[in-house]
Design a protein around this motif. Structure first.
Motif, PDB file in Angstrom:
ATOM      1  N   GLY A 403      -2.807   7.554   2.433  1.00  0.00           N
ATOM      2  CA  GLY A 403      -2.759   9.048   2.258  1.00  0.00           C
ATOM      3  C   GLY A 403      -4.123   9.589   2.312  1.00  0.00           C
ATOM      4  O   GLY A 403      -4.102  10.769   3.093  1.00  0.00           O
ATOM      5  N   ILE A 404      -5.253   9.213   1.522  1.00  0.00           N
ATOM      6  CA  ILE A 404      -6.445   9.852   1.525  1.00  0.00           C
ATOM      7  C   ILE A 404      -7.158   9.596   2.707  1.00  0.00           C
ATOM      8  O   ILE A 404      -7.415   8.593   2.908  1.00  0.00           O
ATOM      9  CB  ILE A 404      -7.239   9.788   0.430  1.00  0.00           C
ATOM     10  N   GLU A 405      -7.889  10.514   3.366  1.00  0.00           N
ATOM     11  CA  GLU A 405      -8.673  10.351   4.395  1.00  0.00           C
ATOM     12  C   GLU A 405      -9.906  11.373   4.515  1.00  0.00           C
ATOM     13  O   GLU A 405      -9.870  12.510   3.644  1.00  0.00           O
ATOM     14  CB  GLU A 405      -7.855  10.512   5.718  1.00  0.00           C
ATOM     15  N   GLY A 406     -10.825  11.398   5.466  1.00  0.00           N
ATOM     16  CA  GLY A 406     -11.827  12.423   5.689  1.00  0.00           C
ATOM     17  C   GLY A 406     -12.801  12.484   4.447  1.00  0.00           C
ATOM     18  O   GLY A 406     -13.276  11.404   3.989  1.00  0.00           O
ATOM     19  N   LYS A 407     -13.284  13.608   4.034  1.00  0.00           N
ATOM     20  CA  LYS A 407     -14.241  13.700   3.187  1.00  0.00           C
ATOM     21  C   LYS A 407     -13.794  13.397   1.632  1.00  0.00           C
ATOM     22  O   LYS A 407     -14.646  12.560   0.757  1.00  0.00           O
ATOM     23  CB  LYS A 407     -14.752  15.318   2.872  1.00  0.00           C
ATOM     24  N   ALA A 408     -12.366  13.454   1.548  1.00  0.00           N
ATOM     25  CA  ALA A 408     -11.847  12.914   0.087  1.00  0.00           C
ATOM     26  C   ALA A 408     -11.747  11.539   0.224  1.00  0.00           C
ATOM     27  O   ALA A 408     -12.405  10.885  -0.927  1.00  0.00           O
ATOM     28  CB  ALA A 408     -10.626  13.511   0.186  1.00  0.00           C
ATOM     29  N   ALA A 409     -11.612  10.924   1.133  1.00  0.00           N
ATOM     30  CA  ALA A 409     -11.551   9.228   1.215  1.00  0.00           C
ATOM     31  C   ALA A 409     -13.071   8.774   0.812  1.00  0.00           C
ATOM     32  O   ALA A 409     -13.397   7.775   0.149  1.00  0.00           O
ATOM     33  CB  ALA A 409     -11.031   8.554   2.457  1.00  0.00           C
ATOM     34  N   ALA A 410     -14.030   9.366   1.739  1.00  0.00           N
ATOM     35  CA  ALA A 410     -15.485   8.963   1.363  1.00  0.00           C
ATOM     36  C   ALA A 410     -16.040   9.059   0.205  1.00  0.00           C
ATOM     37  O   ALA A 410     -16.562   8.453  -0.613  1.00  0.00           O
ATOM     38  CB  ALA A 410     -16.312   9.863   2.469  1.00  0.00           C
ATOM     39  N   LEU A 411     -15.683  10.377  -0.681  1.00  0.00           N
ATOM     40  CA  LEU A 411     -15.839  10.618  -2.025  1.00  0.00           C
ATOM     41  C   LEU A 411     -15.422   9.828  -2.959  1.00  0.00           C
ATOM     42  O   LEU A 411     -16.242   9.104  -3.670  1.00  0.00           O
ATOM     43  CB  LEU A 411     -15.411  11.943  -2.305  1.00  0.00           C
ATOM     44  N   VAL A 412     -14.160   9.200  -2.960  1.00  0.00           N
ATOM     45  CA  VAL A 412     -13.536   8.366  -3.767  1.00  0.00           C
ATOM     46  C   VAL A 412     -14.107   6.961  -3.577  1.00  0.00           C
ATOM     47  O   VAL A 412     -14.457   6.377  -4.275  1.00  0.00           O
ATOM     48  CB  VAL A 412     -11.862   8.446  -3.585  1.00  0.00           C
ATOM     49  N   ALA A 413     -14.446   6.420  -2.201  1.00  0.00           N
ATOM     50  CA  ALA A 413     -14.933   5.230  -1.857  1.00  0.00           C
ATOM     51  C   ALA A 413     -16.383   5.204  -2.385  1.00  0.00           C
ATOM     52  O   ALA A 413     -16.668   4.076  -2.856  1.00  0.00           O
ATOM     53  CB  ALA A 413     -14.919   4.926  -0.446  1.00  0.00           C
TER      54      ALA A 413
END
Length: 451
Positions: A403-413
């Motif tokens: 589900g998560i991708e883009g800036k949200a994915a980068a932030l969480v990772a």
């Protein structure tokens, strides 16, 4: 980096760790801290031999970490030779449920208030960062089935349970990231992602471990089979995992419960058929673990016909094979994590890690254990000794793949991997001296009682 170079790197590292194990035990760090350092050295910051992108290979990361967790959780259950009415389980339940919920909410609130992370994403981060790790907690967890240390038992029970109890909050965060939902949707989540996975995973795992354990001991005893039982443990882990997946239950809790079930099968066998070397009249104490009364390399056909000896062989093989597999997978994943740190290092993640280690986790444990009767020192130690690791990586990979991708994915990772790496470092450095200090207190207290 080619296959030959990979082989040389892994072989050299494992050989070095094996040959130097006597000196490594004396160092004020855990072996996993050294594996992490090896990963950092081989990564972009030093030798630039490895550049690991967990987010770009989310599915593979999820699969590898899930296998490592299943093996580790199974072993954790197998080492817990305690009855279900013991105080240890009450403490573990407090840590895995109320303390877990408080930790998830604490990280969520801090991430939102300190760094303006949106609420659903902050909840996701809380669910990823909250569970303690059964793979990397070997220094503070139960070492073998004879261990009766109350703190180790509680931490082992927590690590075995909370990978399953934190997952519902990950699912809730992913649900909320899709947009607003009705009360009916949330009610469905409460049963579909929390109630049933918890009950179903524990139930199916324990039933399989219990049944297969009794069957394996009986067949080994009647056939007088002295060959290794490694495949029994592997088959049980795989079957528990598959059954839980098929029933939409928690595969992590199923693996943990399968280990518990196998151990309780051994307890039942030795209660009904004590080992010949155990004289119940001369030694009126609990029967020791069956694997402690045998030499697995010298058991003959006549001895294996004794049910307790067969149980000892089954348990010994499961523990030996599982421990080797667990160490190998954990070492490889931690090396990769160290190499990935250069890509995912995040200063705000380091601040959140500090808040989690020093504030959120200890306070959550302290509040959850009010009225438990545990000594204050033990409550504070349990609050500190909560290493994050492979479980958090698995949750991160699951979220990235669903589900998560883009800036949200980068932030969480970035946040998640920074928290995990710093946990391995900080807890790896602080755990040995803390445990040594605790052991000195225990020895002094015992000397005072005997004086």
């Amino acid at each position: 980096m080619g296959f030959t170079a990979w082989s040389a790197l892994i072989g050299g590292l494992l050989l070095l760790m094996s040959l130097a194990s006597g000196w490594i035990r004396r160092l004020p760090v855990t072996s996993f801290s050294l594996y992490l350092l090896a990963g950092v050295i081989t990564g972009p910051w030093v030798l630039d031999l490895l550049d690991v992108d967990f987010a770009g290979h989310a599915v593979l990361t999820a699969q590898l970490t899930e296998v490592a967790l299943v093996v580790s959780l199974f072993l954790a259950g197998l080492k817990l030779r305690v009855g279900f009415k013991g105080a240890m389980w009450r403490t573990a339940a407090r840590l895995a449920l109320p303390a877990m919920v408080l930790t998830v909410l604490g990280v969520c609130v801090m991430a939102h208030c300190m760094f303006a992370v949106p609420w659903p994403l902050a909840l996701l981060l809380g669910a990823i960062a909250a569970p303690t790790d059964p793979v990397l907690a070997s220094m503070v967890a139960v070492d073998d089935a004879r261990d009766r240390d109350a703190m180790r038992l509680a931490l082992s029970g927590e690590a075995g349970l909370n990978d399953g109890t934190a997952l519902p909050f990950l699912m809730l965060a992913l649900l909320l990231l899709d947009g607003p939902h009705s009360t009916t949707d949330l009610g469905s989540w409460a049963w579909r992602d929390f109630g049933w996975p918890l009950l179903g995973g524990l139930g199916v795992g324990f039933a399989l471990g219990w049944a297969i354990g009794l069957l394996g001991v009986r067949l080994k005893s009647t056939s007088r089979d002295t060959s290794p039982s490694d495949f029994l443990a592997v088959g049980l882990m795989a079957l528990a995992y598959a059954a839980a997946q098929a029933l939409s239950a928690s595969s992590f809790l199923a693996a943990f419960a399968a280990g518990l079930g196998l151990r309780h099968a051994e307890i039942r066998v030795v209660a009904q058929h004590p080992h010949p070397r155990f004289d119940r009249d001369r030694a009126p104490r609990e029967h020791p673990p069956a694997e402690m009364l045998i030499n697995p390399n010298r058991v003959g056909p006549d001895e294996i016909s004794e049910p307790a000896t067969s149980a000892g062989m089954v348990m010994s093989d499961a523990l030996s094979f599982g421990a080797t597999l667990e160490r190998l997978m954990a070492a490889g994943l931690v090396v990769l994590l160290g190499a990935a740190f250069a890509r995912y290092w995040h200063a705000q993640g380091a601040v959140l890690a500090l808040v989690l280690f020093v504030g959120v986790r200890p306070l959550s444990v302290y509040l959850a254990t009010i009225g438990s009767g545990l000594p204050r020192t033990r409550r504070l130690l349990i609050g500190w000794l909560g290493v994050r690791g492979i479980g958090s990586l698995n949750y991160l990979a699951f979220a990235l793949a669903h589900g998560i991708e883009g800036k949200a994915a980068a932030l969480v990772a970035d946040f998640a991997i920074t928290i995990v790496v710093l946990s391995i470092i900080v807890h790896g450095i602080s755990t040995p001296p803390l445990l040594a200090w605790r052991q000195r207190r225990i020895v002094r207290a015992a000397s005072g009682r005997n004086a």
